[in-house]
Write a protein that holds these residues in place. Structure first.
Motif, PDB file in Angstrom:
ATOM      1  N   GLN A   1      38.515  52.573   3.628  1.00 27.99           N
ATOM      2  CA  GLN A   1      37.306  52.710   4.445  1.00 27.99           C
ATOM      3  C   GLN A   1      36.745  51.330   4.802  1.00 27.99           C
ATOM      4  N   ARG A   2      36.789  50.413   3.876  1.00 28.16           N
ATOM      5  CA  ARG A   2      36.308  49.052   4.138  1.00 28.16           C
ATOM      6  C   ARG A   2      37.154  48.372   5.209  1.00 28.16           C
ATOM      7  N   ILE A   3      38.459  48.585   5.177  1.00 30.58           N
ATOM      8  CA  ILE A   3      39.331  47.990   6.194  1.00 30.58           C
ATOM      9  C   ILE A   3      38.894  48.457   7.573  1.00 30.58           C
ATOM     10  N   GLN A   4      38.644  49.742   7.712  1.00 29.48           N
ATOM     11  CA  GLN A   4      38.221  50.283   9.000  1.00 29.48           C
ATOM     12  C   GLN A   4      36.935  49.612   9.482  1.00 29.48           C
ATOM     13  N   GLN A   5      36.039  49.315   8.575  1.00 34.37           N
ATOM     14  CA  GLN A   5      34.765  48.696   8.938  1.00 34.37           C
ATOM     15  C   GLN A   5      34.901  47.201   9.228  1.00 34.37           C
ATOM     16  N   GLN A   6      35.860  46.542   8.591  1.00 31.96           N
ATOM     17  CA  GLN A   6      35.945  45.089   8.674  1.00 31.96           C
ATOM     18  C   GLN A   6      36.995  44.566   9.640  1.00 31.96           C
ATOM     19  N   VAL A   7      37.991  45.353   9.953  1.00 32.73           N
ATOM     20  CA  VAL A   7      39.069  44.895  10.837  1.00 32.73           C
ATOM     21  C   VAL A   7      38.904  45.573  12.197  1.00 32.73           C
ATOM     22  N   PRO A   8      38.685  44.780  13.237  1.00 33.42           N
ATOM     23  CA  PRO A   8      38.496  45.370  14.566  1.00 33.42           C
ATOM     24  C   PRO A   8      39.681  46.236  14.991  1.00 33.42           C
ATOM     25  N   ASN A   9      39.370  47.274  15.748  1.00 30.16           N
ATOM     26  CA  ASN A   9      40.378  48.186  16.296  1.00 30.16           C
ATOM     27  C   ASN A   9      41.213  48.884  15.228  1.00 30.16           C
ATOM     28  N   THR A  10      40.596  49.150  14.086  1.00 32.52           N
ATOM     29  CA  THR A  10      41.266  49.876  13.011  1.00 32.52           C
ATOM     30  C   THR A  10      40.633  51.252  12.879  1.00 32.52           C
ATOM     31  N   VAL A  11      41.467  52.271  12.767  1.00 30.84           N
ATOM     32  CA  VAL A  11      40.988  53.646  12.635  1.00 30.84           C
ATOM     33  C   VAL A  11      41.608  54.251  11.379  1.00 30.84           C
ATOM     34  N   LEU A  12      40.765  54.798  10.522  1.00 31.94           N
ATOM     35  CA  LEU A  12      41.228  55.488   9.317  1.00 31.94           C
ATOM     36  C   LEU A  12      41.431  56.959   9.658  1.00 31.94           C
ATOM     37  N   ILE A  13      42.635  57.439   9.434  1.00 33.70           N
ATOM     38  CA  ILE A  13      42.976  58.829   9.716  1.00 33.70           C
ATOM     39  C   ILE A  13      42.819  59.643   8.431  1.00 33.70           C
ATOM     40  N   SER A  14      41.941  60.628   8.479  1.00 31.65           N
ATOM     41  CA  SER A  14      41.728  61.484   7.315  1.00 31.65           C
ATOM     42  C   SER A  14      42.969  62.329   7.048  1.00 31.65           C
ATOM     43  N   THR A  15      43.302  62.448   5.789  1.00 36.75           N
ATOM     44  CA  THR A  15      44.410  63.304   5.383  1.00 36.75           C
ATOM     45  C   THR A  15      43.903  64.474   4.529  1.00 36.75           C
ATOM     46  N   ASP A  16      42.604  64.593   4.435  1.00 40.52           N
ATOM     47  CA  ASP A  16      42.017  65.677   3.645  1.00 40.52           C
ATOM     48  C   ASP A  16      42.366  67.026   4.272  1.00 40.52           C
ATOM     49  N   GLY A  17      42.675  67.976   3.426  1.00 41.16           N
ATOM     50  CA  GLY A  17      42.932  69.335   3.871  1.00 41.16           C
ATOM     51  C   GLY A  17      44.330  69.609   4.397  1.00 41.16           C
TER      52      GLY A  17
ATOM     53  N   LEU B   1      46.271  51.992  13.014  1.00 49.10           N
ATOM     54  CA  LEU B   1      45.936  53.299  12.465  1.00 49.10           C
ATOM     55  C   LEU B   1      46.350  53.338  11.002  1.00 49.10           C
ATOM     56  N   VAL B   2      45.410  53.729  10.145  1.00 51.65           N
ATOM     57  CA  VAL B   2      45.649  53.777   8.699  1.00 51.65           C
ATOM     58  C   VAL B   2      45.581  55.219   8.240  1.00 51.65           C
ATOM     59  N   GLY B   3      46.640  55.702   7.636  1.00 46.16           N
ATOM     60  CA  GLY B   3      46.641  57.042   7.057  1.00 46.16           C
ATOM     61  C   GLY B   3      46.044  56.995   5.666  1.00 46.16           C
ATOM     62  N   GLN B   4      44.976  57.709   5.462  1.00 43.82           N
ATOM     63  CA  GLN B   4      44.291  57.743   4.177  1.00 43.82           C
ATOM     64  C   GLN B   4      45.199  58.343   3.104  1.00 43.82           C
ATOM     65  N   ILE B   5      45.185  57.747   1.928  1.00 38.34           N
ATOM     66  CA  ILE B   5      45.975  58.330   0.836  1.00 38.34           C
ATOM     67  C   ILE B   5      45.186  59.473   0.207  1.00 38.34           C
ATOM     68  N   ASN B   6      45.890  60.411  -0.379  1.00 38.95           N
ATOM     69  CA  ASN B   6      45.193  61.491  -1.103  1.00 38.95           C
ATOM     70  C   ASN B   6      46.114  62.233  -2.075  1.00 38.95           C
ATOM     71  N   PRO B   7      46.856  61.509  -2.920  1.00 41.34           N
ATOM     72  CA  PRO B   7      47.667  62.242  -3.895  1.00 41.34           C
ATOM     73  C   PRO B   7      46.765  63.007  -4.859  1.00 41.34           C
ATOM     74  N   GLU B   8      47.098  64.238  -5.079  1.00 42.83           N
ATOM     75  CA  GLU B   8      46.312  65.092  -5.974  1.00 42.83           C
ATOM     76  C   GLU B   8      47.066  65.251  -7.289  1.00 42.83           C
ATOM     77  N   HIS B   9      47.329  64.147  -7.922  1.00 43.14           N
ATOM     78  CA  HIS B   9      48.107  64.145  -9.162  1.00 43.14           C
ATOM     79  C   HIS B   9      47.438  63.168 -10.133  1.00 43.14           C
TER      80      HIS B   9
END
Length: 73
Positions: free
Chosen positions: A25-41, A3-11
């Motif tokens: 996003q590319r990691i999620q597409q290329q590495v099996p069993n990888t999920v990108l967790i949105s941190t937006d909002g 599980l990958v937590g998406q970065i989103n510093p607003e600075h």
């Protein structure tokens, strides 16, 4: 599962944010069993970098939901 937590510093000091998010996003597409967790909002502290208490709780829920969804047989 990875599980990958998406970065989103607003600075403005974080100049490579868009590039890193794209690579995540590319990691999620290329590495099996990888999920990108949105941190937006998610709620942030005054520094616009670190999550506030509500943001951290919501992030934990997002990780848990992604794990449960993918761990089901």
């Amino acid at each position: 599962m990875f599980l990958v937590g998406q970065i989103n510093p607003e600075h403005p000091a974080f100049l490579m944010t868009d590039n890193i998010r794209h690579q995540q996003q590319r990691i999620q597409q290329q590495v099996p069993n990888t999920v990108l967790i949105s941190t937006d909002g998610l709620g942030k502290m005054a520094d616009r970098i670190h999550y506030d208490a509500q943001g951290q709780l919501q992030l934990g829920k997002r990780f848990a939901q992604a794990y449960i969804k993918r761990a089901k047989p």
